[in-house]
Design a protein around this motif. Structure first.
Motif, mmCIF file in Angstrom:
data_model
loop_
_atom_site.group_PDB
_atom_site.id
_atom_site.type_symbol
_atom_site.label_atom_id
_atom_site.label_comp_id
_atom_site.label_asym_id
_atom_site.label_seq_id
_atom_site.Cartn_x
_atom_site.Cartn_y
_atom_site.Cartn_z
ATOM 1 N N GLU A 117 31.918 -34.372 20.075
ATOM 2 C CA GLU A 117 31.447 -34.484 18.696
ATOM 3 C C GLU A 117 32.176 -33.490 17.786
ATOM 4 N N SER A 118 32.379 -32.294 18.270
ATOM 5 C CA SER A 118 33.099 -31.289 17.496
ATOM 6 C C SER A 118 34.542 -31.728 17.231
ATOM 7 N N ARG A 120 35.669 -34.849 17.242
ATOM 8 C CA ARG A 120 35.625 -36.003 16.343
ATOM 9 C C ARG A 120 35.469 -35.565 14.884
ATOM 10 N N LYS A 121 34.577 -34.610 14.630
ATOM 11 C CA LYS A 121 34.369 -34.122 13.264
ATOM 12 C C LYS A 121 35.635 -33.470 12.712
ATOM 13 N N GLU A 124 38.059 -36.265 11.866
ATOM 14 C CA GLU A 124 37.633 -36.995 10.670
ATOM 15 C C GLU A 124 37.903 -36.204 9.400
ATOM 16 N N THR A 125 37.953 -34.894 9.513
ATOM 17 C CA THR A 125 38.272 -34.049 8.370
ATOM 18 C C THR A 125 39.779 -33.968 8.147
#
Length: 144
Positions: A117-118, A120-121, A124-125
């Motif tokens: 999740e980290s 992926r974030k 995405e940024t």
């Protein structure tokens, strides 16, 4: 990272458009900070010379393998304009010594989910910013 310009046939019009392919050739992972945290990081990741302060070799260390394939290509949109499409594949495999796995408070599965999740974030940024820069550079190139 190794990069190569390739051409791919477009499904819509059968023409060829440029495509840049980037492949991760080598990566490096390291930590900075307090000596203890760096030591702990190196033990978890196997990112050390595998010897303790007393010079004895560690019997069991972790390892990390990172793979990445990224393709950025120009495509013709339905209205005839040029658009950019980015497809990326990123894999990170880490193996920890059994003793170190017992020290992970959340357990393996939850830690893997949190790490994914980290990552992926972060992507995405970062990716939209990079694609916007690519679009700007392409527009400037067209105006020459």
């Amino acid at each position: 990272i190794g990069g190569k310009l390739i051409s791919l046939k477009e499904e819509r019009n059968g023409g060829e458009m440029p495509c840049f392919e980037f492949v991760l050739i080598q990566d490096s992972t390291y930590a900075t900070g307090s000596r203890f945290l760096v030591w702990l990081f190196n033990k978890f990741t196997g990112n050390s010379n595998n010897s303790d302060d007393d010079g004895k070799k560690d019997i069991e260390t972790g390892s990390q393998t990172t793979t990445s394939l990224n393709r950025v290509r120009a495509i013709t949109a339905d209205d005839g304009t040029i658009a950019f499409e980015c497809n990326a594949s990123l894999g990170v495999q880490m193996q920890f010594p059994a003793l170190m796995m017992k020290l992970i408070p959340d357990g393996k599965d939850k830690s893997e989910r949190r790490g994914s999740e980290s990552l992926r974030k972060a992507l995405e940024t970062d990716v939209p910013v990079s694609l916007a820069r690519l679009q700007d550079a392409y527009s400037q190139w067209l105006e020459r």
